[in-house]
Design a protein around this motif. Sequence first.
Motif, PDB file in Angstrom:
ATOM      1  N   LYS A  63       7.810  -6.020   3.041  1.00 46.11           N
ATOM      2  CA  LYS A  63       6.520  -6.515   2.557  1.00 46.11           C
ATOM      3  C   LYS A  63       5.378  -5.704   3.152  1.00 46.11           C
ATOM      4  CE  LYS A  63       7.785 -11.308   1.633  1.00 46.11           C
ATOM      5  NZ  LYS A  63       7.601 -12.705   2.042  1.00 46.11           N
ATOM      6  N   LEU A  64       5.487  -5.403   4.455  1.00 45.93           N
ATOM      7  CA  LEU A  64       4.456  -4.614   5.122  1.00 45.93           C
ATOM      8  C   LEU A  64       4.361  -3.223   4.504  1.00 45.93           C
ATOM      9  CD1 LEU A  64       2.384  -4.175   7.401  1.00 45.93           C
ATOM     10  CD2 LEU A  64       4.304  -3.528   8.875  1.00 45.93           C
ATOM     11  N   VAL A  65       5.507  -2.586   4.278  1.00 46.81           N
ATOM     12  CA  VAL A  65       5.521  -1.248   3.679  1.00 46.81           C
ATOM     13  C   VAL A  65       4.895  -1.289   2.285  1.00 46.81           C
ATOM     14  CG1 VAL A  65       7.048   0.541   2.729  1.00 46.81           C
ATOM     15  CG2 VAL A  65       7.453  -0.351   5.026  1.00 46.81           C
ATOM     16  N   THR A  66       5.246  -2.296   1.496  1.00 50.39           N
ATOM     17  CA  THR A  66       4.674  -2.426   0.153  1.00 50.39           C
ATOM     18  C   THR A  66       3.165  -2.600   0.221  1.00 50.39           C
ATOM     19  OG1 THR A  66       6.723  -3.401  -0.671  1.00 50.39           O
ATOM     20  CG2 THR A  66       4.735  -3.774  -1.981  1.00 50.39           C
ATOM     21  N   ARG A  67       2.699  -3.470   1.126  1.00 53.88           N
ATOM     22  CA  ARG A  67       1.256  -3.695   1.271  1.00 53.88           C
ATOM     23  C   ARG A  67       0.549  -2.418   1.696  1.00 53.88           C
ATOM     24  NH1 ARG A  67      -2.221  -4.662   5.240  1.00 53.88           N
ATOM     25  NH2 ARG A  67      -0.633  -4.906   6.835  1.00 53.88           N
ATOM     26  N   LEU A  68       1.141  -1.687   2.658  1.00 54.98           N
ATOM     27  CA  LEU A  68       0.518  -0.448   3.137  1.00 54.98           C
ATOM     28  C   LEU A  68       0.514   0.630   2.054  1.00 54.98           C
ATOM     29  CD1 LEU A  68       1.917  -0.282   6.776  1.00 54.98           C
ATOM     30  CD2 LEU A  68      -0.410  -0.837   6.070  1.00 54.98           C
ATOM     31  N   GLU A  69       1.565   0.697   1.237  1.00 58.61           N
ATOM     32  CA  GLU A  69       1.589   1.661   0.142  1.00 58.61           C
ATOM     33  C   GLU A  69       0.489   1.354  -0.872  1.00 58.61           C
ATOM     34  OE1 GLU A  69       5.639   1.301  -1.163  1.00 58.61           O
ATOM     35  OE2 GLU A  69       6.298   2.994   0.072  1.00 58.61           O
ATOM     36  N   MET A  70       0.301   0.056  -1.181  1.00 58.73           N
ATOM     37  CA  MET A  70      -0.757  -0.332  -2.114  1.00 58.73           C
ATOM     38  C   MET A  70      -2.135  -0.028  -1.535  1.00 58.73           C
ATOM     39  SD  MET A  70       0.903  -3.876  -3.581  1.00 58.73           S
ATOM     40  CE  MET A  70      -0.658  -4.504  -4.090  1.00 58.73           C
ATOM     41  N   GLU A  71      -2.318  -0.312  -0.246  1.00 58.84           N
ATOM     42  CA  GLU A  71      -3.592  -0.029   0.413  1.00 58.84           C
ATOM     43  C   GLU A  71      -3.860   1.476   0.437  1.00 58.84           C
ATOM     44  OE1 GLU A  71      -5.460  -0.596   4.852  1.00 58.84           O
ATOM     45  OE2 GLU A  71      -4.101  -2.140   4.132  1.00 58.84           O
ATOM     46  N   ASN A  72      -2.819   2.251   0.711  1.00 59.68           N
ATOM     47  CA  ASN A  72      -2.943   3.709   0.734  1.00 59.68           C
ATOM     48  C   ASN A  72      -3.361   4.225  -0.643  1.00 59.68           C
ATOM     49  OD1 ASN A  72      -2.790   6.359   1.597  1.00 59.68           O
ATOM     50  ND2 ASN A  72      -0.571   6.461   1.473  1.00 59.68           N
ATOM     51  N   GLN A  73      -2.732   3.702  -1.706  1.00 55.69           N
ATOM     52  CA  GLN A  73      -3.095   4.122  -3.065  1.00 55.69           C
ATOM     53  C   GLN A  73      -4.543   3.768  -3.370  1.00 55.69           C
ATOM     54  OE1 GLN A  73      -1.433   5.981  -5.156  1.00 55.69           O
ATOM     55  NE2 GLN A  73      -3.024   5.859  -6.704  1.00 55.69           N
ATOM     56  N   SER A  74      -4.956   2.583  -2.961  1.00 55.80           N
ATOM     57  CA  SER A  74      -6.333   2.149  -3.190  1.00 55.80           C
ATOM     58  C   SER A  74      -7.315   3.063  -2.458  1.00 55.80           C
ATOM     59  CB  SER A  74      -6.501   0.709  -2.718  1.00 55.80           C
ATOM     60  OG  SER A  74      -7.828   0.297  -2.835  1.00 55.80           O
ATOM     61  N   LEU A  75      -6.996   3.426  -1.222  1.00 54.93           N
ATOM     62  CA  LEU A  75      -7.871   4.313  -0.449  1.00 54.93           C
ATOM     63  C   LEU A  75      -7.928   5.710  -1.064  1.00 54.93           C
ATOM     64  CD1 LEU A  75      -6.945   3.197   3.169  1.00 54.93           C
ATOM     65  CD2 LEU A  75      -9.110   2.796   1.971  1.00 54.93           C
ATOM     66  N   ARG A  76      -6.812   6.178  -1.600  1.00 54.55           N
ATOM     67  CA  ARG A  76      -6.810   7.488  -2.269  1.00 54.55           C
ATOM     68  C   ARG A  76      -7.726   7.462  -3.488  1.00 54.55           C
ATOM     69  NH1 ARG A  76      -0.417   9.062  -2.162  1.00 54.55           N
ATOM     70  NH2 ARG A  76      -0.353   9.613   0.039  1.00 54.55           N
ATOM     71  N   GLU A  77      -7.628   6.390  -4.255  1.00 50.36           N
ATOM     72  CA  GLU A  77      -8.483   6.270  -5.432  1.00 50.36           C
ATOM     73  C   GLU A  77      -9.951   6.199  -5.028  1.00 50.36           C
ATOM     74  OE1 GLU A  77      -6.928   2.859  -7.473  1.00 50.36           O
ATOM     75  OE2 GLU A  77      -5.098   3.911  -8.065  1.00 50.36           O
ATOM     76  N   GLU A  78     -10.246   5.458  -3.979  1.00 53.02           N
ATOM     77  CA  GLU A  78     -11.634   5.360  -3.499  1.00 53.02           C
ATOM     78  C   GLU A  78     -12.137   6.716  -3.031  1.00 53.02           C
ATOM     79  OE1 GLU A  78     -14.309   2.940  -0.179  1.00 53.02           O
ATOM     80  OE2 GLU A  78     -12.196   2.427  -0.432  1.00 53.02           O
ATOM     81  N   ARG A  79     -11.290   7.456  -2.310  1.00 52.45           N
ATOM     82  CA  ARG A  79     -11.675   8.793  -1.842  1.00 52.45           C
ATOM     83  C   ARG A  79     -11.954   9.719  -3.019  1.00 52.45           C
ATOM     84  NH1 ARG A  79      -7.162  12.119   0.212  1.00 52.45           N
ATOM     85  NH2 ARG A  79      -7.227  12.754  -1.928  1.00 52.45           N
ATOM     86  N   ASN A  80     -11.103   9.654  -4.058  1.00 53.64           N
ATOM     87  CA  ASN A  80     -11.329  10.490  -5.242  1.00 53.64           C
ATOM     88  C   ASN A  80     -12.644  10.145  -5.913  1.00 53.64           C
ATOM     89  OD1 ASN A  80      -8.943  11.881  -4.885  1.00 53.64           O
ATOM     90  ND2 ASN A  80      -7.774  10.599  -6.279  1.00 53.64           N
ATOM     91  N   THR A  81     -12.955   8.859  -5.990  1.00 53.76           N
ATOM     92  CA  THR A  81     -14.226   8.428  -6.581  1.00 53.76           C
ATOM     93  C   THR A  81     -15.400   8.944  -5.755  1.00 53.76           C
ATOM     94  OG1 THR A  81     -13.199   6.440  -7.498  1.00 53.76           O
ATOM     95  CG2 THR A  81     -15.585   6.413  -7.269  1.00 53.76           C
ATOM     96  N   LEU A  82     -15.299   8.825  -4.439  1.00 48.71           N
ATOM     97  CA  LEU A  82     -16.377   9.305  -3.567  1.00 48.71           C
ATOM     98  C   LEU A  82     -16.531  10.819  -3.657  1.00 48.71           C
ATOM     99  CD1 LEU A  82     -15.815   7.005  -0.461  1.00 48.71           C
ATOM    100  CD2 LEU A  82     -17.666   6.860  -2.136  1.00 48.71           C
ATOM    101  N   ASP A  83     -15.414  11.551  -3.733  1.00 44.65           N
ATOM    102  CA  ASP A  83     -15.489  13.007  -3.905  1.00 44.65           C
ATOM    103  C   ASP A  83     -16.221  13.359  -5.194  1.00 44.65           C
ATOM    104  OD1 ASP A  83     -14.159  13.592  -1.561  1.00 44.65           O
ATOM    105  OD2 ASP A  83     -12.209  13.944  -2.515  1.00 44.65           O
ATOM    106  N   PHE A  84     -15.908  12.635  -6.273  1.00 45.72           N
ATOM    107  CA  PHE A  84     -16.578  12.874  -7.547  1.00 45.72           C
ATOM    108  C   PHE A  84     -18.077  12.614  -7.429  1.00 45.72           C
ATOM    109  CE2 PHE A  84     -18.270  11.079 -11.490  1.00 45.72           C
ATOM    110  CZ  PHE A  84     -18.123  12.173 -12.332  1.00 45.72           C
TER     111      PHE A  84
END
Length: 121
Positions: A63-84
């Motif tokens: 469960k922890l790994v799944t939550r961290l993977e989802m959080e990581n994906q969300s942070l990547r998307e946020e970083r891409n938005t901020l880069d744009f």
Amino acid sequence: ARRRGMLQRVLKKPKPSQTPESQVPKYTDPVSMVLGDNRVTYHNGSWSVEGPVQSDETQALRKLVTRLEMENQSLREERNTLDFKVNLLMNMLALNKLDSERASEQLRRTLQATMRKSGAH
């Protein structure tokens, strides 16, 4: 699946020529143990892999790994938005600077032309 296949190869029953029958213990009850995430059982002279064990700790870690993977994906998307957004703002700033320089140059020319006209009178 890879780990399970590896365990099956390691725990497979030896060939009769390798181990004399007198040295193989005879058990009436199966002997089970957990190795990693797999339960292995020794019964009637051979080992078998029964599959993944779902302990409370294993489930919590999954469960922890799944939550961290989802959080990581969300942070990547946020970083891409901020880069744009940063790139967009940099382009807007560059255009604004060019517009400002053009306006300054045009104002300078207008002032020079006005001074020439007023100096010519």
